[in-house]
Design a protein around this motif. Structure first.
Motif, mmCIF file in Angstrom:
data_model
loop_
_atom_site.group_PDB
_atom_site.id
_atom_site.type_symbol
_atom_site.label_atom_id
_atom_site.label_comp_id
_atom_site.label_asym_id
_atom_site.label_seq_id
_atom_site.Cartn_x
_atom_site.Cartn_y
_atom_site.Cartn_z
ATOM 1 N N LEU A 37 -36.590 -5.619 49.482
ATOM 2 C CA LEU A 37 -36.322 -5.470 48.061
ATOM 3 C C LEU A 37 -35.055 -6.294 47.417
ATOM 4 C CD1 LEU A 37 -36.940 -4.443 45.133
ATOM 5 C CD2 LEU A 37 -35.694 -2.311 46.029
ATOM 6 N N ARG A 38 -33.958 -6.367 48.344
ATOM 7 C CA ARG A 38 -33.195 -7.242 47.844
ATOM 8 C C ARG A 38 -33.525 -8.712 47.780
ATOM 9 N NH1 ARG A 38 -27.647 -8.240 51.859
ATOM 10 N NH2 ARG A 38 -26.272 -9.270 50.261
ATOM 11 N N LYS A 48 -27.594 -14.173 40.086
ATOM 12 C CA LYS A 48 -26.736 -14.635 38.920
ATOM 13 C C LYS A 48 -25.862 -13.374 38.102
ATOM 14 C CE LYS A 48 -29.886 -18.422 38.195
ATOM 15 N NZ LYS A 48 -30.237 -18.179 39.589
ATOM 16 N N THR A 49 -26.378 -12.204 38.460
ATOM 17 C CA THR A 49 -25.728 -11.073 37.779
ATOM 18 C C THR A 49 -24.903 -10.243 38.504
ATOM 19 O OG1 THR A 49 -27.887 -9.730 38.157
ATOM 20 C CG2 THR A 49 -27.562 -11.014 36.069
ATOM 21 N N SER A 50 -25.157 -10.325 40.054
ATOM 22 C CA SER A 50 -24.571 -9.345 40.801
ATOM 23 C C SER A 50 -24.319 -9.860 42.153
ATOM 24 C CB SER A 50 -25.304 -7.743 40.973
ATOM 25 O OG SER A 50 -24.606 -7.172 41.938
ATOM 26 N N GLY A 51 -22.979 -9.909 42.659
ATOM 27 C CA GLY A 51 -22.549 -10.350 43.686
ATOM 28 C C GLY A 51 -23.354 -9.891 45.122
ATOM 29 N N PHE A 55 -26.727 -14.172 48.431
ATOM 30 C CA PHE A 55 -26.723 -14.571 49.905
ATOM 31 C C PHE A 55 -28.047 -15.365 50.078
ATOM 32 C CE2 PHE A 55 -30.114 -11.234 49.244
ATOM 33 C CZ PHE A 55 -31.083 -11.390 50.303
ATOM 34 N N ASP A 56 -28.152 -16.229 51.077
ATOM 35 C CA ASP A 56 -29.277 -16.991 51.212
ATOM 36 C C ASP A 56 -30.670 -16.483 51.482
ATOM 37 O OD1 ASP A 56 -30.646 -19.066 51.983
ATOM 38 O OD2 ASP A 56 -30.151 -19.668 53.881
#
Length: 185
Positions: A37-38, A48-51, A55-56
């Motif tokens: 899901l991530r 673009k909205t959450s750190g 990730f790659d």
């Protein structure tokens, strides 16, 4: 033909899971459904909205095949390899579920009272599904993975946090079914 429609026994399925886990460990990979899901959210631009999503994701493309395999495998098993879609459960459990209003208990894999199209128009059933989904999603994220990731991958890697998480899953499930479930229904 009847023998092919039977579930695989534990002594076949268990070693196959162990072989898959050995191969994943050997290749330096870890299995888990919630991590997909991530990956999908990151592919869709959530980075673009959450750190958390930064990730790659391309390094996790291999794990997306697990989703495809689960969907295709489930479809093939249900439509071509299942003689009876009902789950063989204890008759006392069926009787207890019938008392709680689940008339499809023992006759179908999922209870129609929660998983039919008509259930989407029932406020109580829809509320249970939404709240349950939010709690499962939150719990999987807070525990650092889902039940499959911790119970299969984490335990095979001898990770103490996975053992603690799996114990928590079982305790939570027991509390839910014995204390909360009768109150809800």
């Amino acid at each position: 033909m009847e023998n092919i429609l039977q579930p695989w026994p534990w002594y076949v399925a268990g070693p196959l899971i162990a072989v898959v886990m050995f191969l994943l460990i050997f290749m330096g990979r870890q299995f888990g459904m919630s991590s997909n899901l991530r990956t999908i959210c990151t592919m869709c631009g959530a980075d673009k909205t959450s750190g958390f999503f930064d990730f790659d994701w391309k390094a996790q493309r291999w794990n997306l095949v697990v989703i495809l395999g689960a969907v295709l495998g489930g479809f093939i098993a249900m439509n071509f390899l299942t003689a009876d879609p009902a789950v063989a459960i204890n008759p006392e459990t069926v009787s207890h579920l019938n008392e709680l209003g689940f008339e499809s208990a023992g006759k179908a894999y999922l209870p129609d009272e929660l998983y039919s199209l008509e259930a989407l128009t029932d406020f109580k059933a829809l509320s249970i599904l939404i709240i349950g989904g939010i709690l499962i999603g939150f719990g999987a994220r807070w525990a650092g993975g889902c039940t499959s990731g911790h119970a299969i991958s984490g335990l095979s890697n001898l990770q103490l946090p996975s053992l603690i998480a799996v114990i928590g899953f079982f305790v939570g499930g027991l509390l839910m079914i014995h204390l909360l479930f009768p109150l809800i229904f």
